[in-house]
Design an enzyme around this catalytic site. Structure first.
Site, PDB file in Angstrom:
ATOM      1  N   GLY A   1      19.084 -24.533  91.705  1.00 51.44           N
ATOM      2  CA  GLY A   1      18.062 -24.645  92.733  1.00 51.44           C
ATOM      3  C   GLY A   1      17.624 -26.026  93.142  1.00 51.44           C
TER       4      GLY A   1
ATOM      5  N   GLY B   1      24.101 -25.082  92.317  1.00 50.02           N
ATOM      6  CA  GLY B   1      25.077 -24.798  93.370  1.00 50.02           C
ATOM      7  C   GLY B   1      25.003 -25.887  94.428  1.00 50.02           C
ATOM      8  NE  ARG B   2      20.160 -25.802  98.633  1.00 48.32           N
ATOM      9  CZ  ARG B   2      20.050 -24.906  99.614  1.00 48.32           C
ATOM     10  NH1 ARG B   2      20.496 -25.181 100.815  1.00 48.32           N
ATOM     11  NH2 ARG B   2      19.460 -23.743  99.382  1.00 48.32           N
TER      12      ARG B   2
ATOM     13  NE  ARG C   1      21.748 -23.857 104.048  1.00 55.07           N
ATOM     14  CZ  ARG C   1      20.778 -24.675 104.327  1.00 55.07           C
ATOM     15  NH1 ARG C   1      20.969 -25.653 105.182  1.00 55.07           N
ATOM     16  NH2 ARG C   1      19.613 -24.562 103.740  1.00 55.07           N
TER      17      ARG C   1
ATOM     18  CE1 TYR D   1      18.472 -18.278 104.173  1.00 57.59           C
ATOM     19  CE2 TYR D   1      20.179 -19.894 104.653  1.00 57.59           C
ATOM     20  CZ  TYR D   1      19.760 -18.748 104.000  1.00 57.59           C
ATOM     21  OH  TYR D   1      20.619 -18.096 103.164  1.00 57.59           O
TER      22      TYR D   1
ATOM     23  CB  CYS E   1      27.470 -13.011 122.658  1.00 55.14           C
ATOM     24  SG  CYS E   1      29.052 -13.498 123.328  1.00 55.14           S
TER      25      CYS E   1
ATOM     26  CE1 TYR F   1      24.415 -20.653  98.318  1.00 59.99           C
ATOM     27  CE2 TYR F   1      23.297 -22.774  98.415  1.00 59.99           C
ATOM     28  CZ  TYR F   1      23.666 -21.638  97.710  1.00 59.99           C
ATOM     29  OH  TYR F   1      23.291 -21.500  96.397  1.00 59.99           O
TER      30      TYR F   1
HETATM   31  N1  LLP Z   1      21.745 -19.086  90.108  1.00 59.61           N
HETATM   32  C1  LLP Z   1      21.364 -17.962  90.738  1.00 59.61           C
HETATM   33  C2  LLP Z   1      21.151 -16.742  89.968  1.00 59.61           C
HETATM   34  C3  LLP Z   1      21.190 -17.975  92.140  1.00 59.61           C
HETATM   35  O1  LLP Z   1      20.803 -16.869  92.761  1.00 59.61           O
HETATM   36  C4  LLP Z   1      21.414 -19.167  92.868  1.00 59.61           C
HETATM   37  C5  LLP Z   1      21.265 -19.208  94.325  1.00 59.61           C
HETATM   38  C6  LLP Z   1      21.836 -20.308  92.159  1.00 59.61           C
HETATM   39  C7  LLP Z   1      21.986 -20.230  90.773  1.00 59.61           C
HETATM   40  C8  LLP Z   1      22.142 -21.608  92.824  1.00 59.61           C
HETATM   41  O2  LLP Z   1      21.053 -22.163  93.490  1.00 59.61           O
HETATM   42  P1  LLP Z   1      21.240 -23.604  94.182  1.00 59.61           P
HETATM   43  O3  LLP Z   1      21.428 -24.598  93.087  1.00 59.61           O
HETATM   44  O4  LLP Z   1      22.407 -23.542  95.088  1.00 59.61           O
HETATM   45  O5  LLP Z   1      19.975 -23.780  94.937  1.00 59.61           O
HETATM   46  N2  LLP Z   1      22.055 -19.449 101.294  1.00 59.61           N
HETATM   47  C9  LLP Z   1      20.853 -20.182 100.981  1.00 59.61           C
HETATM   48  C10 LLP Z   1      20.696 -20.404  99.500  1.00 59.61           C
HETATM   49  C11 LLP Z   1      20.676 -19.123  98.686  1.00 59.61           C
HETATM   50  C12 LLP Z   1      20.564 -19.347  97.193  1.00 59.61           C
HETATM   51  C13 LLP Z   1      20.690 -18.101  96.420  1.00 59.61           C
HETATM   52  N3  LLP Z   1      20.769 -18.238  95.005  1.00 59.61           N
HETATM   53  C14 LLP Z   1      20.869 -21.478 101.783  1.00 59.61           C
HETATM   54  O6  LLP Z   1      21.825 -21.747 102.487  1.00 59.61           O
HETATM   55  O7  LLP Z   1      19.894 -22.225 101.750  1.00 59.61           O
END
Ligand code: LLP
Length: 426
Positions: free
Chosen positions: A244, A283-284, A323, A327, A353, A381
């Site tokens: 996150g 992730g991000r 995105r 969002y 469209c 994403y």
């Molecule tokens: N672990 C779990 C259980 C998760 O649900 C997520 C993301 C992560 C790790 C990784 O989170 P990160 O480090 O990427 O923030 N599509 C959205 C983001 C959705 C995130 C969902 N869960 C966007 O483009 O902002």
């Protein structure tokens, strides 16, 4: 000159480069829309976590939903990463990319029996169980296979991550995790089920988090539970704090990964949990700033003089990068070749469209038809959320690494879009 938030993107004269590679040239060579990623940017984002974790028992599990392209997974697998997965499809991708099941944690609020069985046979490191119902199902599936499923309970700590409501996951009315108040009872139950082996605890409070505070709060809530669970004689090996950590899209100033890691390690130490294994699921923050989406200007439709808006229609759309549409996310858009012409405030939109199909609004740019633009920080994403809406083939992807620029995904061919469809017989 590097650009804010994207240290591997730089201007050299009028050209825009990703880690020394001219994006206009790559766009012309491979066609557009085109995702381009920097391997060095990904490795350096990972190193920021790993270096701060040195000397501690730890595992970084890349949350592959952010970008699940095989070459990206391969890069992280080679760097020693584990993976956070949320579906059987993601598990197959990890294995296809050379990842190890024993470093995989399996999250997700709704796992099917088939997914559980496959993951058990593959030997994943643990299931992040999100409900008491799931404990029962997993137990049944494991017993049927004469296996024991390693489990960690995903606890919903009821902490406000202070982010977009769609990507906030750790509040008590979110669908995720087991309520903090129920968690102890769920651990007691898990410990009695013969098909399960309790190994840890986890949480995930949201995404694009730009402060350390909510993480520390969540860790505290987890540690309260760890202590209560262990008092009952149920040992917990690891604490998984989820993913996150945010990135810079505009003017956000998230802490560096090292700062977050150190704050959490310090909290673990203060509470006497220093020896516990710490897991992260970023992730991000591992891939977001490492990628750009290159797109070509198809049509310029200036309308401001007649009370309308100035539209720049490009060949990438919400199906390639959802995105902004989903969002209202702001993502930087830069010309691949800067022009000295007069600027206008363009709305950069795709050909789909839907009026929600936009990539950026009111961007002050000097543009001509045929120019290439790059949407920055599109490594996370982007491709992984892409679709074929409007029967648009998915984009191609290139990975640059030092001198090399490799095509890691071919552009989808149109017949592939309907290859599994059947015409009616009659
Ligand atoms: N672990 C779990 C259980 C998760 O649900 C997520 C993301 C992560 C790790 C990784 O989170 P990160 O480090 O990427 O923030 N599509 C959205 C983001 C959705 C995130 C969902 N869960 C966007 O483009 O902002």
């Amino acid at each position: 000159m590097t650009l804010p938030g994207a240290p591997f993107v730089a201007r050299r004269g009028d050209a825009l480069e990703l880690d020394g590679h001219d994006l206009a040239e790559l766009g012309r060579r491979h066609g557009t829309p085109l995702f381009v990623y920097s391997a060095r940017a990904m490795r350096s984002a990972l190193a920021a976590y790993v270096e701060a974790l040195q000397g501690r028992e730890h595992l970084v599990c890349y949350a592959m939903k952010a970008n699940s392209s095989l070459a990206v997974l391969q890069l992280f697998a080679r760097a020693g990463c584990g993976f956070d997965i949320v579906s059987g499809g993601e598990l197959e991708r990890v294995l296809a990319a050379g990842g190890t099941a024993s470093k995989v944690v399996f999250s997700g609020v709704g796992k099917t029996r088939a997914e559980m069985a496959r993951a058990l046979r593959a030997g994943v490191r643990c299931f992040n169980v999100e409900s008491e119902d799931e404990l029962e199902t997993l137990n049944e599936v494991a017993l049927a296979l004469a296996l024991r499923a390693p489990v960690s309970l995903r606890v919903n700590p009821d902490v406000d991550a202070r982010t977009h409501p769609y990507i906030s996951t750790g509040l008590k009315d979110n669908k995720f995790g087991i309520a903090h108040a129920r968690a102890l009872a769920a651990y007691r139950r898990a410990a009695t089920l013969p098909g399960l082996r309790v190994v840890g605890i986890d949480c995930h409070i949201g995404s694009q988090i730009t402060q350390v505070g909510p993480y520390v709060e969540a860790l505290d809530r987890l540690l309260d539970l760890v202590e209560a669970v262990e008092l009952e004689g149920i040992p917990l090996h690891h604490v998984d704090v989820g993913g996150g950590l945010g990135i810079t899209y505009a003017d956000e100033e998230p802490p560096p990964a090292g700062t977050l890691v150190r704050a959490l390690l310090q909290r673990l130490d203060e509470r006497g949990h220093g020896a516990r294994e710490l897991l992260f699921e970023p992730g991000r923050s591992l891939v977001g700033n490492a990628g750009v989406l290159v797109t070509e200007v198809l049509v310029l439709k200036p309308g401001a003089e007649h009370g309308g808006r100035d539209y720049c229609i490009v060949d990438a759309a919400m199906n390639d990068l959802v995105r902004p549409a989903m969002y209202e996310a702001w993502m930087a858009i830069e010309p691949c070749r800067r022009r000295a012409d007069a600027t206008r405030r363009w709305d950069i939109v795709g050909p789909v469209c839907e009026s929600g199909d936009w990539l950026g609004r009111e961007r002050e740019l000097a543009l001509r038809r045929g120019d290439l633009l790059a949407v920055l920080s599109a490594g996370a994403y982007g491709m992984s959320m892409s679709s074929n809406y409007n029967s648009r083939p998915r984009a191609a992807e290139v990975m640059v690494d030092g001198e090399r620029a490799e095509l890691i995904r071919e552009r989808e061919a149109l017949p592939e879009l309907y290859a599994r469809e059947r015409l009616l017989d009659t």
